[in-house]
Write a protein that holds these residues in place. Structure first.
Motif, PDB file in Angstrom:
ATOM      1  N   ALA A 145      25.385  38.688  51.726  1.00 27.74           N
ATOM      2  CA  ALA A 145      24.031  39.090  52.096  1.00 27.74           C
ATOM      3  C   ALA A 145      24.018  40.512  52.635  1.00 27.74           C
ATOM      4  O   ALA A 145      24.998  40.965  53.212  1.00 27.74           O
ATOM      5  CB  ALA A 145      23.485  38.127  53.145  1.00 27.74           C
ATOM      6  N   PRO A 146      22.913  41.231  52.424  1.00 27.00           N
ATOM      7  CA  PRO A 146      22.783  42.560  53.037  1.00 27.00           C
ATOM      8  C   PRO A 146      22.739  42.427  54.558  1.00 27.00           C
ATOM      9  O   PRO A 146      22.473  41.339  55.073  1.00 27.00           O
ATOM     10  CB  PRO A 146      21.461  43.090  52.477  1.00 27.00           C
ATOM     11  CG  PRO A 146      20.720  41.909  52.005  1.00 27.00           C
ATOM     12  CD  PRO A 146      21.732  40.881  51.627  1.00 27.00           C
ATOM     13  N   PRO A 147      22.987  43.512  55.279  1.00 20.95           N
ATOM     14  CA  PRO A 147      22.987  43.451  56.738  1.00 20.95           C
ATOM     15  C   PRO A 147      21.641  42.979  57.261  1.00 20.95           C
ATOM     16  O   PRO A 147      20.608  43.242  56.629  1.00 20.95           O
ATOM     17  CB  PRO A 147      23.222  44.909  57.154  1.00 20.95           C
ATOM     18  CG  PRO A 147      23.780  45.578  55.952  1.00 20.95           C
ATOM     19  CD  PRO A 147      23.269  44.851  54.759  1.00 20.95           C
ATOM     20  N   TYR A 167      21.498  53.282  51.283  1.00 19.72           N
ATOM     21  CA  TYR A 167      21.906  54.666  51.051  1.00 19.72           C
ATOM     22  C   TYR A 167      22.019  55.408  52.377  1.00 19.72           C
ATOM     23  O   TYR A 167      23.016  56.071  52.673  1.00 19.72           O
ATOM     24  CB  TYR A 167      20.893  55.353  50.136  1.00 19.72           C
ATOM     25  CG  TYR A 167      21.054  56.847  50.026  1.00 19.72           C
ATOM     26  CD1 TYR A 167      21.997  57.402  49.172  1.00 19.72           C
ATOM     27  CD2 TYR A 167      20.272  57.711  50.803  1.00 19.72           C
ATOM     28  CE1 TYR A 167      22.156  58.775  49.079  1.00 19.72           C
ATOM     29  CE2 TYR A 167      20.418  59.081  50.716  1.00 19.72           C
ATOM     30  CZ  TYR A 167      21.361  59.611  49.860  1.00 19.72           C
ATOM     31  OH  TYR A 167      21.522  60.968  49.782  1.00 19.72           O
ATOM     32  N   TYR A 168      20.973  55.277  53.207  1.00 23.09           N
ATOM     33  CA  TYR A 168      21.002  55.992  54.484  1.00 23.09           C
ATOM     34  C   TYR A 168      22.102  55.465  55.389  1.00 23.09           C
ATOM     35  O   TYR A 168      22.728  56.209  56.150  1.00 23.09           O
ATOM     36  CB  TYR A 168      19.640  55.928  55.171  1.00 23.09           C
ATOM     37  CG  TYR A 168      18.630  56.855  54.533  1.00 23.09           C
ATOM     38  CD1 TYR A 168      18.860  58.232  54.522  1.00 23.09           C
ATOM     39  CD2 TYR A 168      17.481  56.371  53.926  1.00 23.09           C
ATOM     40  CE1 TYR A 168      17.964  59.101  53.916  1.00 23.09           C
ATOM     41  CE2 TYR A 168      16.574  57.225  53.321  1.00 23.09           C
ATOM     42  CZ  TYR A 168      16.822  58.594  53.322  1.00 23.09           C
ATOM     43  OH  TYR A 168      15.954  59.447  52.721  1.00 23.09           O
ATOM     44  N   LEU A 169      22.348  54.171  55.303  1.00 21.23           N
ATOM     45  CA  LEU A 169      23.420  53.588  56.102  1.00 21.23           C
ATOM     46  C   LEU A 169      24.765  54.206  55.698  1.00 21.23           C
ATOM     47  O   LEU A 169      25.547  54.655  56.540  1.00 21.23           O
ATOM     48  CB  LEU A 169      23.459  52.075  55.886  1.00 21.23           C
ATOM     49  CG  LEU A 169      24.532  51.316  56.672  1.00 21.23           C
ATOM     50  CD1 LEU A 169      24.263  51.404  58.164  1.00 21.23           C
ATOM     51  CD2 LEU A 169      24.586  49.852  56.230  1.00 21.23           C
ATOM     52  N   ALA A 170      24.995  54.261  54.388  1.00 21.70           N
ATOM     53  CA  ALA A 170      26.245  54.843  53.896  1.00 21.70           C
ATOM     54  C   ALA A 170      26.344  56.318  54.270  1.00 21.70           C
ATOM     55  O   ALA A 170      27.387  56.800  54.734  1.00 21.70           O
ATOM     56  CB  ALA A 170      26.344  54.681  52.378  1.00 21.70           C
ATOM     57  N   LEU A 171      25.227  57.015  54.116  1.00 20.71           N
ATOM     58  CA  LEU A 171      25.214  58.446  54.433  1.00 20.71           C
ATOM     59  C   LEU A 171      25.522  58.671  55.910  1.00 20.71           C
ATOM     60  O   LEU A 171      26.281  59.575  56.273  1.00 20.71           O
ATOM     61  CB  LEU A 171      23.846  59.040  54.073  1.00 20.71           C
ATOM     62  CG  LEU A 171      23.742  60.563  54.178  1.00 20.71           C
ATOM     63  CD1 LEU A 171      24.661  61.234  53.166  1.00 20.71           C
ATOM     64  CD2 LEU A 171      22.298  61.014  53.960  1.00 20.71           C
ATOM     65  N   ALA A 172      24.946  57.814  56.751  1.00 21.96           N
ATOM     66  CA  ALA A 172      25.202  57.941  58.184  1.00 21.96           C
ATOM     67  C   ALA A 172      26.694  57.805  58.462  1.00 21.96           C
ATOM     68  O   ALA A 172      27.272  58.569  59.248  1.00 21.96           O
ATOM     69  CB  ALA A 172      24.417  56.873  58.953  1.00 21.96           C
ATOM     70  N   ALA A 233      31.317  46.023  50.465  1.00 17.67           N
ATOM     71  CA  ALA A 233      31.070  44.589  50.272  1.00 17.67           C
ATOM     72  C   ALA A 233      29.580  44.266  50.281  1.00 17.67           C
ATOM     73  O   ALA A 233      29.095  43.501  49.450  1.00 17.67           O
ATOM     74  CB  ALA A 233      31.804  43.781  51.342  1.00 17.67           C
ATOM     75  N   ILE A 234      28.847  44.872  51.213  1.00 18.69           N
ATOM     76  CA  ILE A 234      27.416  44.516  51.278  1.00 18.69           C
ATOM     77  C   ILE A 234      26.588  45.283  50.253  1.00 18.69           C
ATOM     78  O   ILE A 234      25.549  44.816  49.821  1.00 18.69           O
ATOM     79  CB  ILE A 234      26.830  44.682  52.705  1.00 18.69           C
ATOM     80  CG1 ILE A 234      27.081  46.094  53.235  1.00 18.69           C
ATOM     81  CG2 ILE A 234      27.382  43.634  53.650  1.00 18.69           C
ATOM     82  CD1 ILE A 234      25.873  46.921  53.316  1.00 18.69           C
ATOM     83  N   VAL A 235      27.037  46.450  49.857  1.00 18.21           N
ATOM     84  CA  VAL A 235      26.275  47.204  48.853  1.00 18.21           C
ATOM     85  C   VAL A 235      26.389  46.529  47.480  1.00 18.21           C
ATOM     86  O   VAL A 235      25.402  46.337  46.780  1.00 18.21           O
ATOM     87  CB  VAL A 235      26.754  48.670  48.767  1.00 18.21           C
ATOM     88  CG1 VAL A 235      26.156  49.371  47.554  1.00 18.21           C
ATOM     89  CG2 VAL A 235      26.376  49.414  50.036  1.00 18.21           C
TER      90      VAL A 235
END
Ligand SMILES: Nc1ncnc2c1ncn2[C@@H]1O[C@H](COP(=O)(O)OP(=O)(O)OP(=O)(O)O)[C@@H](O)[C@H]1O
Ligand SMILES: [Mg+2]
Lengths: 334, 253, 287
Positions: A145-147, A167-172, A233-235
């Motif tokens: 599941a996504p966060p 995307y923003y999570l990864a970018l952060a 994993a979540i992406v």
């Protein structure tokens, strides 16, 4: 002591703004996914840069630690743990597993270290494919599941099921990684890493505990790689042994070297450019990897310092030429 | 302040150094001389922890430091240079120096990541010390240079400077003028004198007789791994065993 | 007891292959200091070339084997010249990347020409017989005998011929050899050719026993690497001994404990040995 010229700072600012605005321009979900993956690979490659590029220890277990992060998050979230707890837990797990690995492998040097870490990488990959009760074997684990939503003051509730949010999570995380590496690399502490890479005997003789230095670098790299793996994993929503494989290690290594080893921007450039290059070679179908393999050899022969290294050399040549012109001008007038 | 007791080192059964004892006194310049392969560098390596002695003990300020790793021995106040000029040749001059100060600071992972006030203080401290040493070496205007851009002599100076960064009380120099011409040798000699005048004890390995006779307070002579003489330059000059070792060589073999 | 002997027999057979493949790699790594990570893929290519001559053109087994060795020898020469020689003097990690590039290329090449499905050449010596209560096939015995013959032959080549002595001299001291007028580049090319030709030999003998596939080189290449490191870089006896040890560890570990984890034993053994002796069994003091 360690400042960059203003035009480079402005360039980085422009890239950052472009990255923040990017979701407004990508409509294709597949492309968006490729970009998010590139960010995650960039994080992992930056981490690899710390141990290989800056500390000079060719750790080839990197993909395995990425995998520990991925499987850790997958298993924990499946067991009902919140992603926000599972991610740091998986990263800490990578550090814990990395401890015996590091203590054993860092006793060896050069090729030997590369091979020992590669062995650890292969072992973890085999375990991922065979410990069916825990990892789901070759099929892996899917339906991650996504966060869950989080509440942020001022912004409000953020829902992470959309691609843009991920995307923003990864970018952060990429920015956080770059920020941390920037601080470490451009400091006396970071210099000790390079001292170990450059001349271990001298580093030892001037009071640096080279073993501990290597271990810290190794573990920091593992921690960050596992974070990238956890996000992966979540992406993707699924993990399989290939997310812990040595193939992944080789990919990171290729991004690292072709982007420019021991430069912070090189890792990011490599991680973005190579997958895009691969995508653009897609039309070649069966010949895609044939061309890619040959290209890899050509680039490493003619641009051994990678893209950023090549840029720096170009910069150097231009500066030299300018200086020569100037001195010629003086000659003419004098 | 320093004491070597019956140091012996065997390489595959062959003795490179055999039963060598000597003392280094506070504030002096002690020279270790001897023909090629006499075991001088091996002796140094045992004193600084690079090699574990096969037998024998090493004391600093009365503490037994035998078998400690080099990076630990540095903290006891002993710093060294290597015979072949050893620098961090991928880094700049200033970086080379700052690395030498690291062990004196608390500059670790967390401090650096979080930029704590302690980090700022230490980082500045290291920088100032590097500036001080640059000035002392006469390399201030080269601080941003990369190593390959330096001359032979400048590299040798820098190597000494790196060792001095951590404020050692005793400096061990392995042929600091090897491969240099007379003029350069003289300049390095003056540098070493200035180091001693600041209160640092110096132990130096050298081949150049003339230079060492003028510089050293006391001399220890090695031949085939054994100590064959010890004394003031005057005594050494007239010592029969030393003359034979340097002229005949084979007499003792 | 029967099971044990059977596993030992299999272990020796695997070990023979490993020993030959590792032998070729240790020559290249020890003498040219090139971590040729693509060695396993050259083995794979050798198998396919044998297949081409044997199954496609219909040549006999021994003729196909010979042709495969010659062609792979030439591939080795080309690879040394085009891929690795231009990298002389660069950090080892760059050689490593170049090797990865080569193996990606070789695997894609095999995939494009022969396709992803497994291929097998018909066994020229399918007869089986019983010995000490275990079943052996002639082909398997042949693998063991051929490996032993190759090892003995290579030993004589290195010790008794001028060329062998020259290779040894370059291995010991590259600069010194150059000063005495040895053409180091020629020696490098020849060493590479020997290395790849022996890989082709091993692949030819095994191709009637195991399926050929483009991806078969990866794990084998890694194992060869492990053996070379285990035995000590550049040590020929180390590579041979390491090869047999690995074969036995795998066969016994796989037979008695768990077949799925067969490779884990191999890789684990290496880690164990290197953690005790960081430069390998026969390694020089410092790498
Ligand atoms: N790591 C080693 N392994 C084996 N033998 C060594 C080693 N280091 C030195 N030796 C041997 O020990 C002996 C003494 O060497 P050492 O380097 O100490 O001599 P030295 O007095 O410093 O000579 P030089 O004036 O040439 O520097 C030599 O015979 C040398 O070959
Ligand atoms: Mg010496």
């Amino acid at each position: 002591m360690f400042t960059k010229p203003i035009h480079i700072k402005l360039f980085f600012l422009a890239v950052l703004i472009a990255a923040l605005l990017l979701p407004l321009f990508i409509s294709d979900a597949y492309m968006f996914q490729v970009v998010i993956m590139s960010i995650l690979f960039a994080i992992a490659t930056c981490a690899m840069n710390l141990i290989i590029g800056f500390t000079g220890q060719a750790s080839l277990a990197h993909g395995a630690f990425f995998g520990i992060g991925a499987y850790g998050v997958a298993i924990l979230t499946k067991a009902g743990v919140s992603f926000w707890l599972a991610l740091p837990a998986a990263a800490v797990m990578a550090v814990l597993i990395g401890l015996p690995v590091g203590l054993i492998s860092l006793r060896t040097r050069g090729h030997y270290f590369a091979i020992v870490t590669l062995c650890f990488g292969v072992i973890m990959w085999i375990v991922a494919g065979n410990w069916i009760e825990l990892t789901g074997g070759e099929n892996g684990i899917f339906g991650i599941a996504p966060p869950g939503d989080i509440l942020v003051p001022l912004i409000g509730r953020i829902d992470f099921s959309s691609q843009a949010a991920q995307y923003y999570l990864a970018l952060a995380f990429l920015l956080l990684t770059l920020w941390a590496l920037y601080r470490i690399v451009y400091s006396v502490f970071g210099l000790t890493f390079m001292a170990v890479r450059n001349n271990e005997a001298l580093a030892d003789a001037v009071g640096i505990n080279t073993f501990t230095t290597k271990l810290i670098s190794f573990e920091a790299a593992n921690f960050i790689a596992a974070l990238a793996g956890g996000l992966y994993a979540i992406v993707i929503g699924a993990v399989s042994p290939s997310a812990a494989g040595y193939g992944l290690t080789f990919n990171f290594l290729i991004y690292l070297i072709l982007g420019g080893i021991a430069t912070l921007s090189g890792s990011v450039i490599g991680a973005f450019a190579i997958p895009i290059l691969m995508e653009s070679l897609q039309f070649l179908q069966d010949y895609q990897l044939l061309i890619f393999g040959a290209l890899l050899v050509v680039v490493i022969i003619y641009f051994p310092m990678g893209f950023v290294g090549g840029l720096r050399r170009l910069n150097q040549i231009i500066a030299d030429r300018r200086r020569r012109k100037k001195s010629e001008a003086v000659h003419v007038s004098g | 302040m320093f004491l070597a007791k019956s140091l012996t080192k065997l390489f595959d059964g062959l003795a490179a150094v055999q039963d060598v004892s000597f003392e280094i006194k506070q504030g002096e310049i002690l020279a270790i001389i001897g023909p090629n392969g006499a075991g001088k560098s091996t002796l140094f390596n045992m004193m600084t922890g690079t090699f574990k002695p096969t037998s024998g003990l090493v004391f600093m300020d009365g503490h037994n430091i035998t078998g400690l790793k080099p990076y630990r021995i540095v903290t006891k106040g002993m710093a060294r240079t290597f015979q072949t000029t050893s620098l961090f040749d991928q880094l700049r001059v200033i970086d080379n120096l700052m690395i030498g100060y690291k062990w004196r600071t608390g500059l670790g992972f967390w401090n650096t990541l979080l930029h704590t006030p302690k980090w700022k203080a230490y980082q500045t401290e290291a920088f100032l010390r590097a500036m001080e040493i640059l000035e002392f070496l006469g390399l201030t205007d080269k601080s941003e240079f990369f190593i390959p851009a330096l001359s032979q002599e400048e590299q040798k100076r820098l190597a000494i400077g790196i060792a001095m960064m951590g404020k050692p009380r005793m400096l061990l120099l392995d042929e600091p003028t090897g491969g240099l011409i007379q003029e350069e040798t003289d300049r390095i000699t003056r540098l070493i004198q200035r180091i001693r005048d600041q209160g640092t004890t110096v132990c130096i390995i050298e081949h150049k007789m003339q230079m060492i006779m003028g510089l050293a307070d006391r001399i220890v002579v090695l031949n085939y791994g054994k100590k064959i003489a010890e004394g003031s330059p005057e005594e050494i000059k007239s010592n029969q065993a030393v003359i034979e070792a340097y002229l005949g060589g084979e007499v003792h073999a | 007891m029967e099971l044990f002997l059977q596993q030992v027999f299999n272990g020796i057979m695997f070990g023979s292959t490993y020993a030959i493949v590792a032998l070729g790699l240790t020559l290249v790594m020890g003498i040219l200091n090139i971590p040729n990570f693509a060695h396993g893929h050259l083995y794979m290519l050798g198998g396919y070339v044998t297949y081409f001559f044997f199954a496609t053109l219909g040549l006999g087994f021994w003729l196909s084997l010979l042709a495969s060795m010659i062609i792979l020898g030439m591939v080795g020469v080309v690879m040394e010249r085009v891929v690795f020689r231009p990298l002389t003097g660069q950090p080892p990690i760059n050689d490593f990347i170049a090797a990865i590039g080569s193996l990606v290329f070789l695997e894609a090449f095999a995939l494009a020409v022969w396709g992803p499905q497994g291929l097998r050449i018909t066994n020229p010596y399918p007869e089986t017989f019983q010995f000490l209560g275990i079943t052996m096939t002639v082909q398997r015995v042949l693998v063991i005998v051929a490996a032993a013959a190759l090892i003995v032959g290579l030993h004589f080549f290195m010790k008794k011929t001028v060329l062998g002595a020259t290779i040894e001299a370059v291995a010991q001291n590259r600069e010194g050899a150059m000063l005495t007028g040895i053409n180091v580049n020629r020696v490098s090319a020849i060493t590479f050719a020997i290395s790849t030709a022996t890989a082709a030999l091993a692949a030819s003998f095994l191709s009637p026993i195991f399926m050929l596939s483009p991806s078969m080189g990866a794990i084998l290449g890694m194992k060869a690497f492990i053996i070379v490191i285990l035995g000590g870089l550049g040590s020929i006896p180390g590579a041979i001994l390491g090869g047999y040890i690995l074969g036995l560890i795998e066969a016994l570990g796989g037979g008695y404990v768990s077949a799925a984890y067969k490779n884990v034993f191999a890789f684990g053994a290496l880690i164990l040995i290197l953690s005790i002796k960081p430069t390998g069994l026969f390694g020089k003091k410092e790498a």
